[in-house]
Structure formats: C-alpha cells, structure tokens
Design a protein around this motif. Structure first.
Motif, mmCIF file in Angstrom:
data_model
loop_
_atom_site.group_PDB
_atom_site.id
_atom_site.type_symbol
_atom_site.label_atom_id
_atom_site.label_comp_id
_atom_site.label_asym_id
_atom_site.label_seq_id
_atom_site.Cartn_x
_atom_site.Cartn_y
_atom_site.Cartn_z
ATOM 1 N N ASN A 171 0.833 -1.205 0.000
ATOM 2 C CA ASN A 171 0.000 0.000 0.000
ATOM 3 C C ASN A 171 0.864 1.250 0.000
ATOM 4 O OD1 ASN A 171 -2.440 -1.346 -0.050
ATOM 5 N ND2 ASN A 171 -2.714 -1.317 2.177
ATOM 6 N N ILE A 172 2.004 1.177 0.673
ATOM 7 C CA ILE A 172 2.944 2.310 0.689
ATOM 8 C C ILE A 172 3.653 2.425 -0.655
ATOM 9 C CG2 ILE A 172 5.067 3.202 1.744
ATOM 10 C CD1 ILE A 172 4.101 1.777 4.364
ATOM 11 N N ILE A 173 4.108 1.301 -1.185
ATOM 12 C CA ILE A 173 4.812 1.300 -2.470
ATOM 13 C C ILE A 173 3.948 1.921 -3.567
ATOM 14 C CG2 ILE A 173 5.679 -0.201 -4.309
ATOM 15 C CD1 ILE A 173 6.705 -2.103 -2.124
ATOM 16 N N GLN A 174 2.633 1.600 -3.561
ATOM 17 C CA GLN A 174 1.735 2.101 -4.599
ATOM 18 C C GLN A 174 1.631 3.621 -4.593
ATOM 19 O OE1 GLN A 174 0.317 0.424 -6.981
ATOM 20 N NE2 GLN A 174 0.451 -1.715 -6.331
ATOM 21 N N LYS A 175 1.981 4.259 -3.482
ATOM 22 C CA LYS A 175 1.928 5.723 -3.407
ATOM 23 C C LYS A 175 3.068 6.373 -4.195
ATOM 24 C CE LYS A 175 -0.159 5.675 1.223
ATOM 25 N NZ LYS A 175 0.038 6.021 2.658
ATOM 26 N N TYR A 176 4.105 5.584 -4.480
ATOM 27 C CA TYR A 176 5.286 6.130 -5.141
ATOM 28 C C TYR A 176 5.268 5.965 -6.655
ATOM 29 C CZ TYR A 176 7.550 7.062 -0.696
ATOM 30 O OH TYR A 176 7.864 7.578 0.540
ATOM 31 N N SER A 177 4.448 5.040 -7.154
ATOM 32 C CA SER A 177 4.370 4.837 -8.598
ATOM 33 C C SER A 177 3.125 4.022 -8.936
ATOM 34 C CB SER A 177 5.618 4.093 -9.097
ATOM 35 O OG SER A 177 5.505 3.789 -10.480
ATOM 36 N N ASP A 178 2.592 4.291 -10.117
ATOM 37 C CA ASP A 178 1.471 3.482 -10.616
ATOM 38 C C ASP A 178 1.968 2.218 -11.305
ATOM 39 O OD1 ASP A 178 -0.412 5.355 -9.763
ATOM 40 O OD2 ASP A 178 -0.229 6.512 -11.631
ATOM 41 N N ILE A 179 3.278 2.178 -11.558
ATOM 42 C CA ILE A 179 3.846 1.040 -12.300
ATOM 43 C C ILE A 179 4.634 0.169 -11.323
ATOM 44 C CG2 ILE A 179 5.168 0.335 -14.326
ATOM 45 C CD1 ILE A 179 4.854 3.196 -15.382
ATOM 46 N N VAL A 180 3.929 -0.757 -10.694
ATOM 47 C CA VAL A 180 4.518 -1.663 -9.705
ATOM 48 C C VAL A 180 4.207 -3.100 -10.112
ATOM 49 C CG1 VAL A 180 4.522 -2.413 -7.284
ATOM 50 C CG2 VAL A 180 4.269 0.026 -7.849
ATOM 51 N N ILE A 219 8.229 2.925 4.869
ATOM 52 C CA ILE A 219 7.937 1.525 5.193
ATOM 53 C C ILE A 219 8.378 1.199 6.611
ATOM 54 C CG2 ILE A 219 8.585 -0.866 4.647
ATOM 55 C CD1 ILE A 219 8.554 -0.035 1.680
ATOM 56 N N LYS A 220 9.547 1.663 6.997
ATOM 57 C CA LYS A 220 10.041 1.405 8.359
ATOM 58 C C LYS A 220 9.143 2.068 9.399
ATOM 59 C CE LYS A 220 12.917 0.278 11.677
ATOM 60 N NZ LYS A 220 12.992 -1.108 12.188
ATOM 61 N N ASP A 221 8.780 3.325 9.172
ATOM 62 C CA ASP A 221 7.960 4.059 10.144
ATOM 63 C C ASP A 221 6.547 3.476 10.249
ATOM 64 O OD1 ASP A 221 10.112 5.707 10.542
ATOM 65 O OD2 ASP A 221 9.308 7.409 9.411
ATOM 66 N N SER A 222 5.992 3.041 9.130
ATOM 67 C CA SER A 222 4.597 2.591 9.116
ATOM 68 C C SER A 222 4.417 1.126 9.462
ATOM 69 C CB SER A 222 3.970 2.853 7.736
ATOM 70 O OG SER A 222 3.991 4.225 7.426
ATOM 71 N N THR A 223 5.398 0.292 9.103
ATOM 72 C CA THR A 223 5.233 -1.156 9.289
ATOM 73 C C THR A 223 6.230 -1.778 10.252
ATOM 74 O OG1 THR A 223 6.729 -1.890 7.514
ATOM 75 C CG2 THR A 223 4.481 -1.250 6.874
#
Length: 354
Positions: A91-100, A130-134
């Motif tokens: 969910n965090i990764i998807q915030k950085y790019s639409d191409i995952v 990712i570290k802060d959230s998970t």
C-alpha cells in the motif's frame, strides 16, 4: 534537462517472515531464529540474519539447521499475518508509482522513470515510510533495467541500497558467481561449471551462438543480460497463468508427514488466492521422488474452486489415487485456469439484473 533513461527499483523485504515474527515478539531479536515446521523432518522457510551466520538458509531441513546451531529457535509459519504485513508494505509502495510489478509476497519492481524527484531521494523516502509505518526494513536496488535492479537490491542486505549505472557494466559484474544471473537455474549452472565457467567474467567469454546451443532462447537472453541489456518492462498487470506452492524436504515416505505438507500447502495456496480474489478450475499435484523423477497429476472442474477445504480434499484424493509408497523429496500443489472472482461476481450481478 532530465535524463530519459529508465529508472527501475527492485525492493525486497529483509528476511520477511522472520522479521514479522521479531516485530510481533521483540524477545526474538538478536537470537538465531527461523520460521518453519516444528518437526525434525520439516524445512526452514526463512532464517533471520543471526541464524544465517551459522550457515542456515531456507529449504534446509530442520534437523540439519539444529546441528549447525543448537540454540536455534523455530517459529511456526503464520501465513495470514505475513499476507497482512505484505499488504501494508505494498500500500505504501503504490503511493510512489502506478507502475509496480509484484513478484512475490515480499518483492517488487517499481518503475519511477520520469518522476520529478531524484531516484535516490525516492528510495530513501520509501525506505523510511515503510520502516515508520510497518516496522519492517527493505533492501532496494536502482538501475536502468530489471536484471540489474534486482542484482543491486541483493548487494547490501539487510536494509541496504545500491545503484548500478551503465558505466558500471560489465566491470561490476565480472567477479560475481554465475548464480547471480537471472535465468540460470541450478541445472544450467551445473552445465556451465562442468565446462569451467563459474564467474560472470568467464561467462562473458562464451559466444551468443554457444549459449543458444546450450540453453536455447534463454541462452540469448543470458548473453545480453550479462552485458547490461534487459528489455523486460515492469508490468503491473501481468497476467498469471497459475499459482502454486511447493517445497523440497528430506526424503520420506511417511504418509502422515506427506499429508501434513499437503494440508499446509493447501492452506497457503488458498490464502494466496484469497489475497488476489482468484479461484481456479484446474488443480495439479506434483510429486518428486528421491531419484528425482517427477510426476504431475491434474484434475479440471466445471465449477470454480477457491476454499482451503476444497483444495485440501481434492489434493488428498489425487494423492491417495496416485501415491504408491515410494520416498518423496518434493510435493507441490498448483492452481491453473485461474478465475477472477471480481469479474465472476460482477457477471452474476448483471445476470440477476437482466
């Protein structure tokens, strides 16, 4: 003017299953610990970095791991928990790019080509988020293609970051073992080692024609890959033809042990399907004997299968029909002819309306 070169990140959650267990039970931190089966005949799924210092690794039998480290802690798998934490990360990764492109529960490619922020800044921001959230750490690799990005992410584990540029090629690759080349499986590596090829520098000496004769189309891909050429795109909507779970273990013909494997794999497969809201029509049971002979046995149904109980029941029926008592070293269950349940439910809704 901003460069038009591709910027691809490969991310890998560090020792994922073991890290989740440490996160939920901090008393495990700093101690050699593995996630895996509790019986001596089971195998290690993931080892934390303390355990890896003893030479323990995934797919190693538990009894062998305990011989290497008498203080080793074995924690049973909690697949549902790992799926939950994986969703948090993605969910965090998807915030950085639409191409995952999600490769597995703990691994992905991210295409950030054309983003205004500097690629390195994006990586550091992603790692921090990712570290802060998970509570989990990732290792990340940045390069201009998928092969090199994945290679880079493995360079400075854990919690590392590495960049490979065009100017680094081929020098940075030369000392590496051929097991670092994506596309070269164990059998292919053995064929190369038999003719004295152990490093990428030695592999570079082989012609494209020779590699094609040796490995077919994959040989051509390997030839270009080790020269920094990989035209594969990051594909966020990659269609999967099948999903499966399989493990290699210590040779056994104990039916209770084999049944336990089938039960665990059925559960794992059902959870993977549920995470993607998929069902299927064809199930295949794979059995590899101690002499490495492999057989596959499939059944296809007119209705959609998705639940653990169904998968386990069908798998056991196939097993009981086909297994003849010889020692096995691998069992696998796979689902094919996948069905998108979102589409199926929408079609059913439209049918009711009409």
């Amino acid at each position: 003017m901003r460069s038009k070169r591709n910027n691809i990140i490969h991310v890998d959650i560090d020792a994922f299953y073991a890290s989740v267990e440490e996160l939920d039970n901090p008393a495990l931190i700093g101690k050699p610990m593995c996630v895996g089966g509790l019986s001596e005949r089971s195998i290690i799924t993931t080892a934390n970095y303390e355990a890896r210092k003893y030479g323990i690794h995934s797919a190693m039998p538990v009894f062998m791991a305990k011989q290497l480290c008498s203080d080793l802690i074995i924690v049973p798998m909690r697949r549902a928990r790992y799926v939950e934490k994986s969703k948090e990360v993605f969910n965090i990764i998807q915030k950085y790019s639409d191409i995952v492109e999600k490769v597995s529960i703990d691994e992905a490619y991210i295409d950030i080509t054309g983003k205004k922020a500097e690629p390195v800044d994006i990586i550091y921001s992603l790692k921090k988020d990712i570290k802060d959230s998970t509570g989990l750490t990732i290792s990340a690799g940045l390069s201009y293609n998928k092969f090199l990005a994945k290679l880079a992410s493995d360079w400075n584990k854990p919690n590392g970051m590495m960049i490979i540029t065009k100017s680094d090629i081929p020098d940075i690759l030369m000392p590496l073992d051929i097991n670092k080349v994506h596309g070269l499986g164990k059998k292919s590596q053995e064929k190369l080692r038999d003719i004295g090829i152990n490093t990428i520098e030695e592999l570079l000496s082989l012609s494209e024609e020779f590699l094609f004769e040796m490995f077919g189309k994959m040989g051509i891909e390997v030839y270009h890959r080790i020269r920094g050429i990989d035209k594969r795109k990051v594909e966020p909507d990659r269609v999967r033809k099948s999903m499966g779970v399989e493990r290699t273990f210590l040779d056994t013909n104990d039916t209770n042990t084999l049944t336990e494997y089938i039960k665990n794999f059925s559960k794992e497969l059902s959870e993977d399907l549920k995470a993607k809201n998929l069902g299927f029509n064809t199930i295949t049971l794979k059995l590899k004997k101690s002499n490495f002979k492999t057989t596959t046995h499939s059944k296809t149904f007119t209705y959609t299968i998705k639940d653990f109980e169904e998968i386990y029941d069908i798998s056991m029926k196939i097993f009981n029909e086909e297994y003849t008592g010889e020692k096995l070293r691998l069992v696998g269950i796979s689902a094919s002819n996948l069905v998108d349940l979102n589409f199926e439910q929408l079609s059913f809704y439209n049918l009711k309306k009409s």
